[in-house]
Design a protein around this motif. Sequence first.
Motif, short mmCIF file in Angstrom:
data_model
loop_
_atom_site.label_atom_id
_atom_site.label_comp_id
_atom_site.label_asym_id
_atom_site.label_seq_id
_atom_site.Cartn_x
_atom_site.Cartn_y
_atom_site.Cartn_z
N ILE A 64 75.92 58.52 48.81
CA ILE A 64 75.05 57.41 48.36
C ILE A 64 74.96 56.36 49.47
CG2 ILE A 64 74.73 55.56 46.65
CD1 ILE A 64 76.25 57.30 44.65
N LEU A 65 76.13 56.04 50.07
CA LEU A 65 76.16 55.03 51.14
C LEU A 65 75.28 55.46 52.32
CD1 LEU A 65 77.34 52.40 52.32
CD2 LEU A 65 79.31 53.69 53.08
N LYS A 66 75.31 56.74 52.65
CA LYS A 66 74.49 57.26 53.76
C LYS A 66 73.02 56.95 53.50
CE LYS A 66 77.03 61.24 55.40
NZ LYS A 66 77.20 62.69 55.23
N ARG A 67 72.56 57.21 52.27
CA ARG A 67 71.16 56.93 51.89
C ARG A 67 70.87 55.44 52.04
NH1 ARG A 67 68.07 60.72 52.50
NH2 ARG A 67 66.60 59.10 51.97
N LYS A 68 71.84 54.63 51.61
CA LYS A 68 71.65 53.17 51.67
C LYS A 68 71.52 52.71 53.13
CE LYS A 68 71.80 52.40 47.35
NZ LYS A 68 70.55 52.03 46.70
N ILE A 69 72.31 53.32 54.02
CA ILE A 69 72.24 52.95 55.44
C ILE A 69 70.88 53.35 56.02
CG2 ILE A 69 73.24 53.38 57.74
CD1 ILE A 69 75.97 53.68 56.31
N ILE A 70 70.42 54.55 55.67
CA ILE A 70 69.11 55.01 56.15
C ILE A 70 68.02 54.05 55.64
CG2 ILE A 70 67.38 56.87 55.99
CD1 ILE A 70 69.81 58.82 55.86
N ASP A 71 68.09 53.71 54.34
CA ASP A 71 67.11 52.77 53.77
C ASP A 71 67.13 51.43 54.50
OD1 ASP A 71 66.41 54.67 51.99
OD2 ASP A 71 67.48 53.82 50.28
N HIS A 72 68.36 50.98 54.84
CA HIS A 72 68.51 49.70 55.54
C HIS A 72 67.76 49.73 56.86
CE1 HIS A 72 70.42 46.35 57.60
NE2 HIS A 72 70.84 47.19 58.52
N TYR A 73 67.93 50.82 57.65
CA TYR A 73 67.26 50.91 58.94
C TYR A 73 65.75 51.07 58.78
CZ TYR A 73 71.46 50.63 61.67
OH TYR A 73 72.58 50.15 62.25
N ARG A 74 65.33 51.79 57.75
CA ARG A 74 63.90 51.95 57.49
C ARG A 74 63.27 50.58 57.23
NH1 ARG A 74 63.99 57.01 53.81
NH2 ARG A 74 63.87 58.62 55.38
N LYS A 75 64.00 49.78 56.44
CA LYS A 75 63.50 48.45 56.08
C LYS A 75 63.38 47.58 57.33
CE LYS A 75 65.06 45.09 52.84
NZ LYS A 75 66.18 44.80 51.95
N ILE A 76 64.40 47.61 58.17
CA ILE A 76 64.37 46.80 59.40
C ILE A 76 63.21 47.25 60.28
CG2 ILE A 76 65.57 46.34 61.57
CD1 ILE A 76 68.15 46.49 60.20
N ASN A 77 63.07 48.58 60.44
CA ASN A 77 62.01 49.08 61.32
C ASN A 77 60.62 48.75 60.81
OD1 ASN A 77 63.60 50.04 63.32
ND2 ASN A 77 63.87 52.05 62.39
N SER A 78 60.47 48.77 59.49
CA SER A 78 59.13 48.45 58.96
C SER A 78 58.83 46.97 59.17
CB SER A 78 59.03 48.83 57.50
OG SER A 78 59.85 47.98 56.73
N GLN A 79 59.89 46.14 59.19
CA GLN A 79 59.67 44.71 59.46
C GLN A 79 59.31 44.46 60.92
OE1 GLN A 79 63.38 43.17 58.08
NE2 GLN A 79 62.72 43.06 55.95
#
Lengths: 183, 87
Positions: A64-79
């Motif tokens: 679950i944490l792995k998914r959360k980390i990927i989501d975190h980077y996706r969010k930063i990159n989209s910003q």
Amino acid sequence: MPTHKLDPTKWVDKYSDYLFNYAIVRVNDREVANDLISETFLAGLNSKDNFEGRATERTWLISILKRKIIDHYRKINSQKGQAEVRINYSDSENNGDWLEEQVADTFDRTAEDEMENTELGLAILECLEQINEKHAAIFKMKTIDGADTEAVCKEFNISPSNLWVIIHRARTALAACLEKNWY
Amino acid sequence: MPKRKFFIFDCSKAENCCDKSQYNEAGTREKISMLFHLLFCGPCRKYTSRNTKLTRLIKKSKLKTCSEEEKKAWKNRIEKEIAKKES
């Protein structure tokens, strides 16, 4: 095959240090790591019913944490917007130098070493999960946090001689476990 | 490990001193006695080298732990969420 069960009331005591060390090296920010762990626990609670018991609690939480980390980077990159590649070699003399810059520097092992050290840290924490919970907590406070003997004795209400017996047992068990799983 | 006694130090005392040295908490006299003991005791030499290696690995891993406040906040959140689900 043994089926594993979830016990969310023990997640923090049992896995927070493991999850934290896993996250901090990947996001490099204590606050972000904390948020991601918090989200992991909540997502774990919400999808508790989907847990089939084939993996251990820790493995399940890490996924679950792995998914959360990927989501975190996706969010930063989209910003940030889309990544740009700029090559600033205008004169013909330096043309092509950028290709050399793209080649990995074989002498720069910093990132690799960092990763290996983190894996070592996680292996240590996995080994500590196998010993008595209280002994592991005492060992962590004394060895990882570097607390004074007096402070540890006061916190756990034990005598100094008791503390050294616990430390001795923990160190012996840890060395044996690491010899088996790490070297 | 069978207890062997060399220079007023038996193996359990040597191991205890070795453990304390890993945290810089062994006294000088204690350390000297341990060194004499190690000269004659193979199993304790092995224990010391294993113990020192463990200390080196722990330092190398740069392990961090979460603070009590952080753990408390997570526990509270989990408890609240469980209570919300049960109600």
